[in-house]
Scaffold this motif. Structure first.
Motif, PDB file in Angstrom:
ATOM      1  N   GLU A 133      -2.199   6.658   5.117  1.00 20.61           N
ATOM      2  CA  GLU A 133      -1.063   5.982   4.487  1.00 20.61           C
ATOM      3  C   GLU A 133      -0.839   6.492   3.063  1.00 20.61           C
ATOM      4  OE1 GLU A 133      -1.451   1.699   6.862  1.00 20.61           O
ATOM      5  OE2 GLU A 133      -1.809   1.823   4.710  1.00 20.61           O
ATOM      6  N   SER A 185       7.126   1.972  -0.911  1.00 24.63           N
ATOM      7  CA  SER A 185       5.734   1.929  -0.449  1.00 24.63           C
ATOM      8  C   SER A 185       5.282   0.497  -0.221  1.00 24.63           C
ATOM      9  CB  SER A 185       4.824   2.621  -1.478  1.00 24.63           C
ATOM     10  OG  SER A 185       3.478   2.537  -1.085  1.00 24.63           O
ATOM     11  N   HIS A 189       4.182  -1.024   3.373  1.00 33.36           N
ATOM     12  CA  HIS A 189       2.831  -1.591   3.503  1.00 33.36           C
ATOM     13  C   HIS A 189       2.890  -3.035   3.973  1.00 33.36           C
ATOM     14  CE1 HIS A 189      -0.804  -3.670   2.038  1.00 33.36           C
ATOM     15  NE2 HIS A 189      -1.413  -2.550   2.386  1.00 33.36           N
ATOM     16  N   ALA A 193       3.721  -1.372   8.353  1.00 33.54           N
ATOM     17  CA  ALA A 193       2.292  -1.017   8.419  1.00 33.54           C
ATOM     18  C   ALA A 193       1.462  -2.200   8.880  1.00 33.54           C
ATOM     19  CB  ALA A 193       1.811  -0.519   7.044  1.00 33.54           C
TER      20      ALA A 193
END
Length: 378
Positions: A133, A185, A189, A193
């Motif tokens: 990641e 990001s 996340h 994710a």
């Protein structure tokens, strides 16, 4: 040769060196990511095999444990009635019990080792997933920097008067790009994710559910996993749309807002009426993007945090002014208390300030929220 020209040549040389360095760094990060991803896939297969072995050895150990209990009962029976059995029969019962106990000890030790191996693989997988990641996120950031250095910076540098202005402008652009990447990001996340990690965990349960609880329960698990994948796909599409809604360039601000709000309304099964007033005209692209982002952020805050069932959006375009009102019937919040990590409201305020506009937020607990934005068109 004028001093400014010498400075520009020196700065261009530095920029080229930066491009070469960043390109090499990007290749190295890509290799690290690919290696980590390949290792992750290999370890994931090994982990699945280890989990199956753990289940098999537990079953074998349980079976041996039942045999040991039975053999001990048999040995106890022989010991109580010693005179009824021959010496050979007694020896056989004792040796059988001892052999079964030894086999059980070996199985339990193998089970312990497999469990430790499984836990170690899970820890390594988590670390590798984090590495992948980070490598992907960093690779994306570097791609943005490279695109900027290769294209936009060259054009901007020709328009700037000297090397100092060029450097200052470049730093501001890079900082803005980095902030946008940090926001992206965080969204990846906290959204896709996490959802995909949950999908991976739930998928491991399907096989066990099938074996232990039957087909119907396994199908329920599969349906839930399908729903999680659908949510992750929606989040990915939303993030892609957030990066740059293509309809904004083709259709303009009002049609794009109407399409965007209709999509949010349909997916979240809620009421989002949209009303547009005033002149029907195209704005400068920088205003269209900024105004779209403001409405988008306000609506997303209401959907994610306010638990609203209805969001009203009103957009008024005048000759030299834009008014925006976003009202929801959600749970509201106390505006006097500053929330940690309230990136959405902070970003909206900063964006409005950059446009020399004004924003007011009226909200109370249990009474919903009203956001009013006014931006002058200079």
């Amino acid at each position: 040769m004028p001093e400014s020209k010498i400075g520009e040549k020196a700065l261009d040389s530095i920029i080229q060196e930066m491009i070469d360095t960043v390109t090499n760094s990007k290749d190295e990060i890509f290799q690290i990511g690919e290696q980590s991803r390949n290792e992750f896939e290999q370890l994931d297969r090994e982990l699945n095999d280890t989990k199956k072995q753990v289940v098999e050895i537990i079953d074998a150990g349980d079976s041996l444990e039942r045999q040991v209990r039975f053999s001990r009962m048999r040995l106890s029976e022989v010991s109580k009635h010693f005179d009824r059995y021959s010496e050979q029969e007694i020896r056989e019962v004792y040796e059988q019990t001892h052999q079964l106990q030894m086999q059980l000890s070996v199985k339990r030790e193998q089970e312990k080792q497999l469990r430790e191996r499984r836990d170690e693989l899970e820890r390594r997988l988590r670390k590798l997933e984090d590495t992948v990641e980070r490598a992907d996120a960093l690779g994306g950031k570097i791609s943005v920097v490279l695109n900027y250095l290769n294209d936009d910076f060259r054009q901007v540098s020709e328009a700037l008067e000297d090397a100092k202005e060029k450097q200052a402008f470049g730093l501001q652009i890079i900082e803005a790009q980095e902030e946008e990447r940090r926001r992206l990001s965080r969204e990846i996340h906290d959204g896709p994710a996490q959802m995909l990690a949950n999908v991976m965990l739930r998928s491991d349960l399907i096989d066990r559910t099938f074996r232990q609880r039957g087909v119907n329960e396994a199908l329920k698990e599969i349906k839930e996993v399908r729903g999680m994948v659908r949510s992750a796909l929606y989040e990915v599409r939303r993030i892609i749309y957030d990066l740059r809604p293509m309809a904004l360039d083709d259709l303009g601000l009002v049609p794009t807002l109407k399409k965007y709000l209709a999509t949010i309304e349909e997916y979240n099964n809620m009421d989002i009426p949209f009303t547009a007033y005033g002149e029907d005209k195209r704005l400068d692209p920088k205003y269209e993007v900024a105004l779209f982002r403001l409405v988008q952020e306000a609506v997303q805050n209401a959907v994610k945090h306010a638990e609203a069932s209805k969001i009203e959006v009103k957009f008024e375009l005048k000759r030299s002014l834009v008014n925006i009102i976003v009202k929801d019937d959600g749970r509201g919040f106390d505006t006097s208390q500053k929330k940690e990590k309230s990136f959405g409201l902070v970003g909206m305020k900063e964006r409005v300030e950059m446009l020399d506009g004004e924003i007011s937020i009226d909200s109370k607990l249990g009474s919903g929220t009203i956001i009013m934005i006014q931006v002058p068109l200079n």
